[in-house]
Design an enzyme around this catalytic site. Structure first.
Site, PDB file in Angstrom:
ATOM      1  N   HIS A   1      16.691   6.884   6.355  1.00 52.04           N
ATOM      2  CA  HIS A   1      15.895   7.227   5.173  1.00 52.04           C
ATOM      3  C   HIS A   1      16.548   8.272   4.283  1.00 52.04           C
ATOM      4  O   HIS A   1      15.883   8.875   3.448  1.00 52.04           O
ATOM      5  CB  HIS A   1      14.504   7.686   5.612  1.00 52.04           C
ATOM      6  CG  HIS A   1      13.714   6.608   6.285  1.00 52.04           C
ATOM      7  ND1 HIS A   1      12.746   6.856   7.232  1.00 52.04           N
ATOM      8  CD2 HIS A   1      13.773   5.260   6.148  1.00 52.04           C
ATOM      9  CE1 HIS A   1      12.243   5.704   7.654  1.00 52.04           C
ATOM     10  NE2 HIS A   1      12.848   4.724   7.012  1.00 52.04           N
TER      11      HIS A   1
ATOM     12  N   ASP B   1      16.494  15.328   7.759  1.00 54.54           N
ATOM     13  CA  ASP B   1      17.109  16.640   7.986  1.00 54.54           C
ATOM     14  C   ASP B   1      18.495  16.463   8.611  1.00 54.54           C
ATOM     15  O   ASP B   1      18.929  15.347   8.896  1.00 54.54           O
ATOM     16  CB  ASP B   1      16.215  17.512   8.877  1.00 54.54           C
ATOM     17  CG  ASP B   1      15.945  16.870  10.232  1.00 54.54           C
ATOM     18  OD1 ASP B   1      16.906  16.633  10.987  1.00 54.54           O
ATOM     19  OD2 ASP B   1      14.763  16.598  10.552  1.00 54.54           O
TER      20      ASP B   1
ATOM     21  N   SER C   1       6.346   6.955  16.106  1.00 57.62           N
ATOM     22  CA  SER C   1       5.154   6.181  16.424  1.00 57.62           C
ATOM     23  C   SER C   1       5.410   4.682  16.390  1.00 57.62           C
ATOM     24  O   SER C   1       4.535   3.889  16.716  1.00 57.62           O
ATOM     25  CB  SER C   1       4.039   6.511  15.421  1.00 57.62           C
ATOM     26  OG  SER C   1       4.437   6.119  14.104  1.00 57.62           O
TER      27      SER C   1
ATOM     28  N   ARG D   1      11.615  21.237   0.258  1.00 61.02           N
ATOM     29  CA  ARG D   1      11.941  20.712   1.586  1.00 61.02           C
ATOM     30  C   ARG D   1      13.303  21.237   2.035  1.00 61.02           C
ATOM     31  O   ARG D   1      13.494  21.581   3.204  1.00 61.02           O
ATOM     32  CB  ARG D   1      11.978  19.183   1.559  1.00 61.02           C
ATOM     33  CG  ARG D   1      10.709  18.492   1.112  1.00 61.02           C
ATOM     34  CD  ARG D   1       9.584  18.551   2.112  1.00 61.02           C
ATOM     35  NE  ARG D   1       8.890  19.817   2.149  1.00 61.02           N
ATOM     36  CZ  ARG D   1       8.019  20.238   1.228  1.00 61.02           C
ATOM     37  NH1 ARG D   1       7.765  19.524   0.154  1.00 61.02           N
ATOM     38  NH2 ARG D   1       7.406  21.401   1.368  1.00 61.02           N
TER      39      ARG D   1
ATOM     40  N   TYR E   1      11.339  18.164  -3.318  1.00 62.42           N
ATOM     41  CA  TYR E   1      12.460  18.057  -2.387  1.00 62.42           C
ATOM     42  C   TYR E   1      13.288  19.333  -2.339  1.00 62.42           C
ATOM     43  O   TYR E   1      13.898  19.642  -1.310  1.00 62.42           O
ATOM     44  CB  TYR E   1      13.305  16.817  -2.716  1.00 62.42           C
ATOM     45  CG  TYR E   1      12.579  15.566  -2.293  1.00 62.42           C
ATOM     46  CD1 TYR E   1      12.544  15.180  -0.960  1.00 62.42           C
ATOM     47  CD2 TYR E   1      11.844  14.820  -3.216  1.00 62.42           C
ATOM     48  CE1 TYR E   1      11.826  14.069  -0.558  1.00 62.42           C
ATOM     49  CE2 TYR E   1      11.123  13.706  -2.820  1.00 62.42           C
ATOM     50  CZ  TYR E   1      11.115  13.335  -1.487  1.00 62.42           C
ATOM     51  OH  TYR E   1      10.387  12.244  -1.083  1.00 62.42           O
TER      52      TYR E   1
ATOM     53  N   GLN F   1      15.195   8.340  11.655  1.00 65.94           N
ATOM     54  CA  GLN F   1      14.360   8.204  10.465  1.00 65.94           C
ATOM     55  C   GLN F   1      14.287   9.526   9.708  1.00 65.94           C
ATOM     56  O   GLN F   1      13.773   9.564   8.585  1.00 65.94           O
ATOM     57  CB  GLN F   1      12.946   7.781  10.872  1.00 65.94           C
ATOM     58  CG  GLN F   1      12.861   6.408  11.498  1.00 65.94           C
ATOM     59  CD  GLN F   1      11.484   6.134  12.069  1.00 65.94           C
ATOM     60  OE1 GLN F   1      11.086   6.688  13.076  1.00 65.94           O
ATOM     61  NE2 GLN F   1      10.737   5.270  11.403  1.00 65.94           N
ATOM     62  N   ASN F   2      14.768  10.596  10.309  1.00 68.31           N
ATOM     63  CA  ASN F   2      14.612  11.936   9.731  1.00 68.31           C
ATOM     64  C   ASN F   2      15.640  12.193   8.643  1.00 68.31           C
ATOM     65  O   ASN F   2      16.789  11.749   8.734  1.00 68.31           O
ATOM     66  CB  ASN F   2      14.731  12.993  10.827  1.00 68.31           C
ATOM     67  CG  ASN F   2      13.660  12.819  11.890  1.00 68.31           C
ATOM     68  OD1 ASN F   2      12.589  12.272  11.619  1.00 68.31           O
ATOM     69  ND2 ASN F   2      13.944  13.270  13.100  1.00 68.31           N
TER      70      ASN F   2
ATOM     71  N   GLY G   1      10.119  10.456  19.604  1.00 66.12           N
ATOM     72  CA  GLY G   1       9.452  11.108  18.482  1.00 66.12           C
ATOM     73  C   GLY G   1       9.090  10.206  17.331  1.00 66.12           C
ATOM     74  O   GLY G   1       8.998  10.663  16.196  1.00 66.12           O
TER      75      GLY G   1
END
Length: 250
Positions: free
Chosen positions: A104, A89, A192, A56, A53, A86-87, A190
């Site tokens: 998340h 960042d 699925s 990241r 992480y 859901q990102n 963006g």
């Protein structure tokens, strides 16, 4: 003022150069979920998880918001807007969106292992973002993303990434469902619609409102009672197009 709720996934940030987890060349192509994104991995091999992480974070500092993020933020000029993402960042924040629910977690934050409700900002993260965007080397700000393996929070608990690991509950999911239920317009971009429970968020939307789905693929929406308009384009292309249309209608 009408309310737009925008639900975003990895495809939005992919156009900023952030690798997705599920694509063939994504992060999971080089890492096993069991090794870096589970509570068991953190307990068994904390240095490996922390390092994953930290890398990241280092990558994120070098990325910028793209036209999709900016288009979503522009909707606030004529609508009440809430973003559910859901990102992990902070590119929605950097683009100027002001009401964001992270399902998340966030790379720019840490949480206590003694009490998961205790969440702390990484010191000087925003200063580092601004400095790197102005051209300074990310290495100059290593202290921002460098989380020591034995680092502790003010409550004395060991710190861990503020990220929902596989197998953990999504603490903001109920909040996100309540937000989705208040939408006059719902936009999905963006994602699925394959990662649960987040994917089930669309079932909280009222059946009588317009729903737009921006994605180069065509996620399965057959179980939805509402009508969905598909825009089969990448986020950085499709979202500006849709947002211009919505702003013209406002």
């Amino acid at each position: 003022m009408k309310k737009i709720v925008v639900f975003t996934g990895a495809g939005v940030s992919a156009d900023s150069g952030i690798a997705t987890f599920r694509d063939s060349d994504g992060l999971w192509a080089n890492h096993r979920i069991e090794d870096v994104c589970t509570p068991e991995a953190l307990a068994a091999n904390r240095p490996v998880v922390i390092d994953f992480y930290n890398r990241r974070r280092r990558e994120l500092l070098q990325k910028k918001a793209n036209p999709a993020h900016e288009a979503i933020a522009s909707l606030e000029s004529k609508y009440e807007v809430e973003v559910i993402t859901q990102n992990i960042d902070d590119l929605h924040e950097r683009a100027g969106s002001t009401r964001i629910t992270h399902l998340h977690g966030q790379l720019s934050k840490l949480q206590s292992m003694s009490d998961s409700s205790r969440v702390y900002d990484i010191p000087d993260w925003q200063k580092a973002v601004e400095a790197v965007e102005s051209g300074k080397d990310v290495e100059d700000y290593a202290r921002v993303w460098k989380e020591e393996v034995d680092a502790k929070g003010p409550d004395g608990g060991l710190l861990r990434p503020h990220v929902v690991f596989f197998g953990e509950q999504v603490p903001n999911y109920d909040l996100a469902c309540r937000i989705a239920a208040t939408a006059d317009i719902f936009v999905v971009c963006g994602t699925s619609l394959a990662v649960y429970p987040a994917a089930a968020l669309v079932f909280s939307v009222r059946n009588d409102i317009p729903v737009y789905l921006v994605d180069p693929h065509r996620p399965d929406t057959s179980r939805l009672a509402c009508q969905v308009r598909f825009i089969q384009k990448r986020a950085a292309e499709g979202m500006p197009e849709l947002c211009r249309e919505l702003l013209e209608k406002a």
